[in-house]
Design an enzyme around this catalytic site. Structure first.
Site, PDB file in Angstrom:
ATOM      1  CB  VAL A  79      -1.288   0.184   1.027  1.00 21.43           C
ATOM      2  CG1 VAL A  79      -2.294  -1.115   1.332  1.00 21.43           C
ATOM      3  CG2 VAL A  79      -0.549  -0.278   2.595  1.00 21.43           C
ATOM      4  CG  ASN A 106      -6.803  -4.609   8.931  1.00 22.25           C
ATOM      5  OD1 ASN A 106      -7.123  -4.581   9.397  1.00 22.25           O
ATOM      6  ND2 ASN A 106      -6.047  -5.716   8.100  1.00 22.25           N
ATOM      7  CB  SER A 160      -4.562   1.153  17.288  1.00 20.80           C
ATOM      8  OG  SER A 160      -3.696   1.749  19.075  1.00 20.80           O
ATOM      9  CE1 TYR A 173       0.270   1.123  14.475  1.00 20.67           C
ATOM     10  CE2 TYR A 173      -0.416   1.094  16.770  1.00 20.67           C
ATOM     11  CZ  TYR A 173      -0.759   1.172  15.938  1.00 20.67           C
ATOM     12  OH  TYR A 173      -1.551  -0.132  15.192  1.00 20.67           O
ATOM     13  CB  ALA A 174       0.718   7.413  19.373  1.00 19.92           C
ATOM     14  CE  LYS A 177      -3.215   1.831  13.280  1.00 14.07           C
ATOM     15  NZ  LYS A 177      -3.942   1.421  12.093  1.00 14.07           N
ATOM     16  CB  ILE A 207      -6.959  -7.320  18.742  1.00 11.56           C
ATOM     17  CG1 ILE A 207      -7.832  -6.240  19.012  1.00 11.56           C
ATOM     18  CG2 ILE A 207      -7.579  -9.073  18.121  1.00 11.56           C
ATOM     19  CD1 ILE A 207      -8.540  -6.883  19.525  1.00 11.56           C
TER      20      ILE A 207
HETATM   21  N1  LIG Z   1      -3.085  -6.110  16.981  1.00 10.49           N
HETATM   22  C1  LIG Z   1      -3.371  -5.874  18.090  1.00 10.49           C
HETATM   23  O1  LIG Z   1      -3.345  -5.755  18.400  1.00 10.49           O
HETATM   24  C2  LIG Z   1      -4.091  -4.108  17.237  1.00 10.49           C
HETATM   25  C3  LIG Z   1      -4.767  -3.112  17.970  1.00 10.49           C
HETATM   26  C4  LIG Z   1      -4.779  -1.662  17.795  1.00 10.49           C
HETATM   27  C5  LIG Z   1      -4.601  -1.718  16.028  1.00 10.49           C
HETATM   28  N2  LIG Z   1      -3.880  -2.621  15.226  1.00 10.49           N
HETATM   29  C6  LIG Z   1      -4.133  -2.753  13.362  1.00 10.49           C
HETATM   30  O2  LIG Z   1      -5.397  -3.410  12.849  1.00 10.49           O
HETATM   31  C7  LIG Z   1      -5.041  -3.546  11.790  1.00 10.49           C
HETATM   32  C8  LIG Z   1      -4.234  -4.954  11.682  1.00 10.49           C
HETATM   33  O3  LIG Z   1      -3.150  -5.304  12.279  1.00 10.49           O
HETATM   34  P1  LIG Z   1      -3.431  -7.114  13.126  1.00 10.49           P
HETATM   35  O4  LIG Z   1      -3.135  -7.004  14.076  1.00 10.49           O
HETATM   36  O5  LIG Z   1      -4.035  -8.073  12.163  1.00 10.49           O
HETATM   37  O6  LIG Z   1      -1.908  -7.479  12.233  1.00 10.49           O
HETATM   38  P2  LIG Z   1      -1.047  -8.390  11.312  1.00 10.49           P
HETATM   39  O7  LIG Z   1       0.736  -8.501  11.606  1.00 10.49           O
HETATM   40  O8  LIG Z   1      -1.353  -9.456  11.972  1.00 10.49           O
HETATM   41  O9  LIG Z   1      -2.166  -8.100   9.879  1.00 10.49           O
HETATM   42  C9  LIG Z   1      -0.882  -7.101   9.547  1.00 10.49           C
HETATM   43  C10 LIG Z   1      -1.155  -7.730   7.781  1.00 10.49           C
HETATM   44  O10 LIG Z   1      -1.013  -6.314   7.090  1.00 10.49           O
HETATM   45  C11 LIG Z   1      -0.027  -6.181   5.735  1.00 10.49           C
HETATM   46  N3  LIG Z   1       0.309  -5.386   5.512  1.00 10.49           N
HETATM   47  C12 LIG Z   1       1.519  -4.953   6.326  1.00 10.49           C
HETATM   48  N4  LIG Z   1       2.105  -3.959   5.686  1.00 10.49           N
HETATM   49  C13 LIG Z   1       1.748  -3.795   4.234  1.00 10.49           C
HETATM   50  C14 LIG Z   1       1.814  -3.216   3.413  1.00 10.49           C
HETATM   51  N5  LIG Z   1       2.653  -1.651   3.089  1.00 10.49           N
HETATM   52  N6  LIG Z   1       1.210  -2.959   2.384  1.00 10.49           N
HETATM   53  C15 LIG Z   1       0.184  -4.071   2.560  1.00 10.49           C
HETATM   54  N7  LIG Z   1      -0.695  -4.751   3.779  1.00 10.49           N
HETATM   55  C16 LIG Z   1       0.547  -5.034   4.746  1.00 10.49           C
HETATM   56  C17 LIG Z   1       0.548  -7.554   6.760  1.00 10.49           C
HETATM   57  O11 LIG Z   1       1.437  -8.178   5.312  1.00 10.49           O
HETATM   58  C18 LIG Z   1      -0.166  -8.137   7.459  1.00 10.49           C
HETATM   59  O12 LIG Z   1      -0.971  -9.508   6.840  1.00 10.49           O
HETATM   60  C19 LIG Z   1      -3.259  -2.467  11.620  1.00 10.49           C
HETATM   61  O13 LIG Z   1      -3.390  -1.402  10.981  1.00 10.49           O
HETATM   62  C20 LIG Z   1      -2.730  -2.425  13.612  1.00 10.49           C
HETATM   63  O14 LIG Z   1      -2.411  -1.285  13.262  1.00 10.49           O
HETATM   64  C21 LIG Z   1      -4.228  -3.801  15.383  1.00 10.49           C
END
Ligand SMILES: NC(=O)c1ccc[n+]([C@@H]2O[C@H](COP(=O)([O-])OP(=O)(O)OC[C@H]3O[C@@H](n4cnc5c(N)ncnc54)[C@H](O)[C@@H]3O)[C@@H](O)[C@H]2O)c1
Length: 292
Positions: A79, A106, A160, A173-174, A177, A207
């Site tokens: 992306v 996402n 987040s 990140y803060a 987001k 999560i």
């Molecule tokens: N897990 C948590 O506790 C949590 C909390 C708050 C926010 N988030 C947000 O949720 C979203 C999903 O995270 P997750 O926890 O499922 O993590 P994850 O690492 O399991 O999945 C993230 C996915 O994004 C893909 N990705 C990363 N960079 C990319 C790029 N440049 N182009 C295309 N795809 C890309 C990765 O390959 C991966 O499949 C993120 O934006 C993360 O910041 C997660």
């Protein structure tokens, strides 16, 4: 055909699911919350574009949806790459017969560092990933959202608790987001009145995904300059968040446990569903009650 049989036949042909007939792009859907979102959308009748930088994982998710009887294609890419964004929108529109109804921004990861040690690269990459990339995608998809065909249109930006409350070690990140909230409200205000586009953000707390697994497990992503960016939370920090392993587990989460990727994705499904038809410009906190 009797009336009753005709009625039943009609019922069987009627599109099924909360998202029947809609076309959805979910970025970062090769695993974690995005993969679960893609799966839940497909279960509700959406045609899903699985979009992830990891081509193998992206293809595996699209395949598993198709094998389960759903409709999905994989359009892998980064992306952060402007030409990929154009191609993603074009392929989604082609798959959707000229329409795109849902966009979930996402994709993302963290690249932590304390303020005084954070590099320009860390800063720019995380702002680029969580703010500029979603903006580029929304802008590229504008012709499919600025339409007056009375069909639902919905954008969800993933935020987040770090963006809402701040978090030590995550100034990049803060900020990124938190920026998602302003972007979300602006889209809701700009494209809501004339085109009926709903735009909301969903802010996750803890999560259980690769992003929050033990750092010692060694997961990493490759940054835009080829840097190896370690993912996860150090075991010591995870232990402190977890608590005593008994009834006092996760003391800062009223539900006393982290959420699952399915629970997180369910909230995204809820937000894009018709049940949220009158909800716009909000940042929905999906945290098990943490930070209320
Ligand atoms: N897990 C948590 O506790 C949590 C909390 C708050 C926010 N988030 C947000 O949720 C979203 C999903 O995270 P997750 O926890 O499922 O993590 P994850 O690492 O399991 O999945 C993230 C996915 O994004 C893909 N990705 C990363 N960079 C990319 C790029 N440049 N182009 C295309 N795809 C890309 C990765 O390959 C991966 O499949 C993120 O934006 C993360 O910041 C997660």
């Amino acid at each position: 055909m009797t009336d009753r049989v005709a009625q039943l036949a009609n019922h069987l042909n009627y599109p099924k699911g909360l998202l029947a007939g809609q076309v959805a792009i979910v970025t970062g859907s090769g695993q974690g919350i995005g993969a679960e979102t893609a799966r839940l959308f497909a279960n509700e009748g959406a045609k899903v574009v699985v979009a992830d930088i990891d081509a193998a994982k992206s293809a595996a998710v699209a395949d598993s949806i198709t094998r389960a009887g759903g409709q999905a294609i994989s359009v892998p890419g980064d992306v952060l790459d402007g030409s990929y964004i154009q191609s993603l929108v074009a392929q989604a529109a082609a798959f959707g017969g000229g329409k795109i109804h849902i966009l979930v921004n996402n994709a993302g990861y963290t690249w932590d560092g304390v303020i005084h040690k954070m590099s320009d690269k860390q800063w720019e990459t995380i702002i680029g990933l969580h703010c500029t990339a979603p903006f580029n995608l929304v802008r590229a998809a504008a012709p499919y959202f600025r339409v007056r065909d009375r069909e639902p249109r919905c954008i969800v930006n993933v935020s987040s608790t770090s963006g809402v409350h701040g978090n030590p070690g995550q100034i990049n990140y803060a900020l990124a987001k938190a920026g998602v909230t302003g972007m979300t409200k602006t889209i809701a205000k700009e494209w809501g009145p004339q085109f009926g586009v709903r735009c909301n953000a969903v802010a996750f707390g803890h999560i259980e995904t690769r992003l929050t697994a033990a750092k010692e497990e060694g997961a990493y992503v490759t940054g835009p300059g080829g840097e190896k960016i370690s993912l996860g939370i150090p075991q010591k920090q995870r232990g402190a968040a977890k608590g005593d392993g008994g009834a006092g587990d996760y003391p800062d989460i009223p539900l006393r446990r982290p959420g699952t990727a399915t629970e997180a994705a369910s909230s995204v499904l809820a937000v894009v569903s018709p049940l949220f038809a009158y909800v716009r410009g909000q940042t929905i906190m999906v945290t098990g009650g943490r930070g209320m």
